[in-house]
Scaffold this motif. Structure first.
Motif: not given
Length: 156
Positions: A9, A125, A129-132, A134-139
């Motif tokens: 981490r 892009c 994946t769509t999930d990846e 979405e993680t980038v969007n949230r971040f």
């Protein structure tokens, strides 16, 4: 095992800081280059982006969005108005207030500078994946708010 996770981490956070700084630098340079093509500085260009996305705003709204001091926003709007990118108009419901309204025709001139970049983003892009995504969007959403707060602290 926990030490390994902690070390991984820490290493990931260190890489994030490095990549984030690199991304920030090239982003500032990219937007500065686009703004310069229109005789603007980067702050003026990004303020126009806020106005284009949100429509007419008060100077107070612009100060809150940009994190700039109100006096700085007044000078910023004066410069954008002198260059023909915005105009001040009366607020539709409160005649004591003034809105800063973007000149859509002038803003349309800037759109062409982003066409290649938008195409490049869509192409890159495709490997995520769509999930990846979405993680980038949230971040990015969380980090955007943190940076807005940091900017406001610096300009208070």
């Amino acid at each position: 095992m926990a030490e390994t996770d902690d070390a991984r981490r820490a290493a990931a956070l260190e890489r994030l800081m490095t990549v984030g700084r690199q991304n920030s630098a090239v982003t500032v340079m990219f937007h500065s280059a686009i703004a310069a093509k229109q005789g603007l500085n980067a702050t003026e260009g990004k303020t126009l982006d806020y106005l284009q996305r949100q429509g007419p705003l008060t100077a107070k709204d612009l100060a809150e969005l940009t994190g700039l001091a109100p006096a700085s926003v007044t000078g910023l709007v004066d410069r954008l108005e002198a260059k023909g990118f915005v105009r001040r108009v009366k607020h539709p419901t409160d005649k004591r207030r003034v809105l800063v309204e973007p000149n859509e025709a002038k803003l349309a001139e800037l759109a062409g500078f982003f066409e290649d970049w938008t195409r490049d983003i869509v192409e890159v892009c495709a490997q995520f994946t769509t999930d990846e995504l979405e993680t980038v969007n949230r971040f990015l959403a969380v980090m955007t708010e943190q940076q807005r707060k940091a900017t406001a602290r610096l300009t208070d």
